[in-house]
Scaffold this motif. Structure first.
Motif, PDB file in Angstrom:
ATOM      1  N   ALA A 290     -71.792  -3.143 -19.590  1.00 56.33           N
ATOM      2  CA  ALA A 290     -73.163  -3.012 -20.079  1.00 56.33           C
ATOM      3  C   ALA A 290     -74.121  -2.793 -18.914  1.00 56.33           C
ATOM      4  N   GLY A 291     -75.087  -1.899 -19.111  1.00 59.94           N
ATOM      5  CA  GLY A 291     -76.135  -1.743 -18.120  1.00 59.94           C
ATOM      6  C   GLY A 291     -77.023  -2.972 -18.114  1.00 59.94           C
ATOM      7  N   CYS A 292     -77.484  -3.361 -16.934  1.00 58.11           N
ATOM      8  CA  CYS A 292     -78.267  -4.599 -16.813  1.00 58.11           C
ATOM      9  C   CYS A 292     -79.577  -4.328 -16.091  1.00 58.11           C
ATOM     10  N   GLU A 293     -80.645  -4.850 -16.639  1.00 58.19           N
ATOM     11  CA  GLU A 293     -81.958  -4.764 -16.007  1.00 58.19           C
ATOM     12  C   GLU A 293     -82.610  -6.138 -16.043  1.00 58.19           C
ATOM     13  N   ILE A 294     -83.208  -6.535 -14.927  1.00 60.43           N
ATOM     14  CA  ILE A 294     -83.921  -7.813 -14.894  1.00 60.43           C
ATOM     15  C   ILE A 294     -85.303  -7.603 -14.296  1.00 60.43           C
ATOM     16  N   VAL A 295     -86.294  -8.176 -14.952  1.00 57.27           N
ATOM     17  CA  VAL A 295     -87.680  -8.151 -14.486  1.00 57.27           C
ATOM     18  C   VAL A 295     -88.052  -9.571 -14.098  1.00 57.27           C
ATOM     19  N   LEU A 296     -88.505  -9.751 -12.849  1.00 63.01           N
ATOM     20  CA  LEU A 296     -88.841 -11.076 -12.331  1.00 63.01           C
ATOM     21  C   LEU A 296     -90.345 -11.293 -12.336  1.00 63.01           C
ATOM     22  N   ASP A 297     -90.752 -12.469 -12.746  1.00 63.86           N
ATOM     23  CA  ASP A 297     -92.159 -12.859 -12.695  1.00 63.86           C
ATOM     24  C   ASP A 297     -92.228 -14.286 -12.181  1.00 63.86           C
ATOM     25  N   GLY A 298     -92.898 -14.486 -11.062  1.00 59.98           N
ATOM     26  CA  GLY A 298     -92.979 -15.812 -10.467  1.00 59.98           C
ATOM     27  C   GLY A 298     -92.736 -15.723  -8.976  1.00 59.98           C
ATOM     28  N   ALA A 299     -92.954 -16.841  -8.311  1.00 59.55           N
ATOM     29  CA  ALA A 299     -92.827 -16.872  -6.860  1.00 59.55           C
ATOM     30  C   ALA A 299     -91.867 -17.970  -6.439  1.00 59.55           C
ATOM     31  N   LEU A 300     -91.394 -17.859  -5.199  1.00 61.47           N
ATOM     32  CA  LEU A 300     -90.531 -18.863  -4.575  1.00 61.47           C
ATOM     33  C   LEU A 300     -89.229 -19.068  -5.333  1.00 61.47           C
ATOM     34  N   ASN A 301     -88.723 -17.975  -5.940  1.00 66.75           N
ATOM     35  CA  ASN A 301     -87.440 -18.035  -6.612  1.00 66.75           C
ATOM     36  C   ASN A 301     -86.340 -17.490  -5.699  1.00 66.75           C
ATOM     37  N   LEU A 302     -85.194 -18.134  -5.696  1.00 67.59           N
ATOM     38  CA  LEU A 302     -84.045 -17.653  -4.951  1.00 67.59           C
ATOM     39  C   LEU A 302     -83.210 -16.780  -5.875  1.00 67.59           C
ATOM     40  N   THR A 303     -82.876 -15.577  -5.436  1.00 67.51           N
ATOM     41  CA  THR A 303     -82.159 -14.637  -6.284  1.00 67.51           C
ATOM     42  C   THR A 303     -80.883 -14.155  -5.611  1.00 67.51           C
ATOM     43  N   SER A 304     -79.886 -13.865  -6.440  1.00 69.78           N
ATOM     44  CA  SER A 304     -78.632 -13.284  -5.974  1.00 69.78           C
ATOM     45  C   SER A 304     -78.086 -12.423  -7.108  1.00 69.78           C
ATOM     46  N   PHE A 305     -78.138 -11.096  -6.932  1.00 73.58           N
ATOM     47  CA  PHE A 305     -77.763 -10.178  -7.996  1.00 73.58           C
ATOM     48  C   PHE A 305     -76.592  -9.298  -7.555  1.00 73.58           C
ATOM     49  N   ASP A 306     -75.459  -9.463  -8.211  1.00 74.73           N
ATOM     50  CA  ASP A 306     -74.307  -8.604  -7.935  1.00 74.73           C
ATOM     51  C   ASP A 306     -74.525  -7.235  -8.576  1.00 74.73           C
ATOM     52  N   ASP A 307     -74.251  -6.177  -7.809  1.00 71.83           N
ATOM     53  CA  ASP A 307     -74.196  -4.827  -8.365  1.00 71.83           C
ATOM     54  C   ASP A 307     -75.513  -4.406  -9.021  1.00 71.83           C
ATOM     55  N   LEU A 308     -76.648  -4.913  -8.543  1.00 73.36           N
ATOM     56  CA  LEU A 308     -77.948  -4.492  -9.044  1.00 73.36           C
ATOM     57  C   LEU A 308     -78.768  -3.890  -7.909  1.00 73.36           C
ATOM     58  N   GLU A 309     -79.442  -2.797  -8.220  1.00 70.56           N
ATOM     59  CA  GLU A 309     -80.260  -2.105  -7.228  1.00 70.56           C
ATOM     60  C   GLU A 309     -81.725  -2.508  -7.390  1.00 70.56           C
ATOM     61  N   LYS A 310     -82.388  -2.695  -6.271  1.00 64.59           N
ATOM     62  CA  LYS A 310     -83.799  -3.054  -6.287  1.00 64.59           C
ATOM     63  C   LYS A 310     -84.650  -1.813  -6.523  1.00 64.59           C
ATOM     64  N   ILE A 311     -85.397  -1.817  -7.629  1.00 68.44           N
ATOM     65  CA  ILE A 311     -86.311  -0.715  -7.929  1.00 68.44           C
ATOM     66  C   ILE A 311     -87.673  -0.983  -7.304  1.00 68.44           C
ATOM     67  N   ASN A 312     -88.156  -2.199  -7.466  1.00 70.73           N
ATOM     68  CA  ASN A 312     -89.359  -2.672  -6.776  1.00 70.73           C
ATOM     69  C   ASN A 312     -89.234  -4.184  -6.630  1.00 70.73           C
ATOM     70  N   ASP A 313     -90.319  -4.833  -6.219  1.00 74.15           N
ATOM     71  CA  ASP A 313     -90.246  -6.273  -5.953  1.00 74.15           C
ATOM     72  C   ASP A 313     -89.895  -7.095  -7.190  1.00 74.15           C
ATOM     73  N   LYS A 314     -90.158  -6.560  -8.369  1.00 81.88           N
ATOM     74  CA  LYS A 314     -89.930  -7.320  -9.596  1.00 81.88           C
ATOM     75  C   LYS A 314     -88.831  -6.748 -10.486  1.00 81.88           C
ATOM     76  N   LEU A 315     -88.350  -5.573 -10.191  1.00 84.72           N
ATOM     77  CA  LEU A 315     -87.424  -4.893 -11.079  1.00 84.72           C
ATOM     78  C   LEU A 315     -86.108  -4.563 -10.382  1.00 84.72           C
ATOM     79  N   TYR A 316     -84.996  -4.933 -11.038  1.00 84.93           N
ATOM     80  CA  TYR A 316     -83.656  -4.643 -10.538  1.00 84.93           C
ATOM     81  C   TYR A 316     -82.834  -4.050 -11.680  1.00 84.93           C
ATOM     82  N   ARG A 317     -81.984  -3.049 -11.331  1.00 87.25           N
ATOM     83  CA  ARG A 317     -81.158  -2.406 -12.343  1.00 87.25           C
ATOM     84  C   ARG A 317     -79.754  -2.157 -11.796  1.00 87.25           C
ATOM     85  N   SER A 318     -78.800  -2.147 -12.734  1.00 88.82           N
ATOM     86  CA  SER A 318     -77.434  -1.810 -12.349  1.00 88.82           C
ATOM     87  C   SER A 318     -77.310  -0.297 -12.210  1.00 88.82           C
TER      88      SER A 318
END
Length: 344
Positions: A290-318
């Motif tokens: 499945a294709g995966c997209e995550i949109v982040l909102d908030g600060a001081l969060n620790l992130t670790s995303f396998d096989d996801l590309e950073k589109i911008n500071d808040k958006l990541y996609r497989s």
């Protein structure tokens, strides 16, 4: 007003910092439990300054500092009274009458100082035995109906340990174990909409941590035939939710301080996930199919995303998300949380 606010916050930080530093250097020390009960004195001083100083900004800022310290002292004092220091237990029912009873019991304990250690060990052993004897084991279930095509499952977990995995011939079933409070369940059916709604929640009551161990556990199973809308509310504790066998159209997760592992499947073309977290650890397992997209909102969060590309500071996609036949869209809102996405 702006300068007054600066003096207020600056003063708060200076006072807290100086006290902490002096205590760290062993130059200044006192017992908080001896000071905290007198926090209303700070409010009295603040009122006197308001009457005397009138419109002097620095003095008004100092009044704010006193009020802030009074609020802190009041909260800390109430929290301290909610702790059973002798038994490492927490009781979140802050009832003044109960506190008075506890104070009376403490007075009686002081009269038996000679046998304090021996009595403590005996009481602790008795409490553990009583806790085991008072464990409530309950089962909840609702039969599956052929017409049910869509279903909602709403969990209000409070504090505890929750597991959801497997499949059942029922619409849902749950086995619970609790030594403090029980659980409530009700199910409603809408034949016109071919749907059902299951509500499962902890009873209202006192939540206690017995020697640091959560005593509320629930193991939940759902039927894999309906298309599910799932709402998981968990205040504190641990959650292990394997939803890979279910057709999850929508998943909402709300948590305060919890450690949660969520595994999703690819049973539907589109699945939506909304997560609101406080100080939590969220571990998401997403299938590579499945294709995966995550949109982040908030600060001081620790992130670790396998096989996801950073589109911008808040958006990541497989990779290949746009052309994927199946997609999982995640919206994450939190602060001071750890969120991890693992592809399997």
């Amino acid at each position: 007003m702006k300068n007054s606010r600066g003096v207020f916050w600056g003063g708060i930080l200076i006072v807290i910092g100086i006290v902490a530093l002096l205590r760290k250097l062993n130059l200044f020390y006192f017992h908080w439990d001896s000071v905290l009960p007198y926090w209303p004195v700070l409010l009295i001083l603040a009122g006197i300054l308001l009457l005397v100083t009138q419109k002097h900004a620095p003095a008004r800022a100092f009044v704010g500092i006193l009020i802030g310290l009074a609020v802190f002292g009041g909260i800390a004092h109430r929290t301290d009274r909610a702790i059973d220091h002798n038994r490492d237990n927490w009781n979140f029912n802050w009832n003044d009458d109960d506190d008075q009873d506890q104070d009376d019991n403490d007075d009686q304990d002081d009269n038996d100082d000679e046998n304090k250690d021996e009595d403590y060990e005996q009481d602790r052993s008795d409490n553990q035995d009583d806790g085991d004897n008072k464990l409530k084991n309950n089962s909840y279930q609702y039969d599956m109906q052929d017409f049910i095509q869509k279903a909602n499952f709403n969990l209000e977990g409070g504090a505890g340990s929750f597991t959801m995995k497997g499949n059942t011939d029922k619409l849902f079933e749950a086995d619970t174990k609790s030594s403090v409070i029980g659980f409530l369940s009700n199910t409603s059916i809408n034949k016109l909409a071919n749907s059902a709604t299951v509500n499962f929640k902890m009873e209202d009551g006192n939540v206690k941590l017995n020697h640091g161990e959560l005593s509320n556990k629930a193991q939940i199973e759902l039927n894999d035939k309906p298309v599910w809308t799932i709402d998981l509310g968990l205040g504190a504790g641990k959650g292990d939710f394997d939803l890979s066998n279910y057709k999850v159209e929508s998943l909402k997760v709300s948590t305060g301080v919890a450690d949660m592992n969520i595994r999703l499947g690819d049973k539907l073309d589109n699945s939506k996930v909304d997560i609101e977290a406080g100080v939590a650890s969220i571990d998401l397992e997403i299938p590579k199919s499945a294709g995966c997209e995550i949109v982040l909102d908030g600060a001081l969060n620790l992130t670790s995303f396998d096989d996801l590309e950073k589109i911008n500071d808040k958006l990541y996609r497989s990779p290949g998300y746009d052309k994927a036949s199946k997609k999982i869209n995640i919206n994450f809102e939190g602060g001071l949380s750890k969120v991890k996405i693992r592809r399997y």
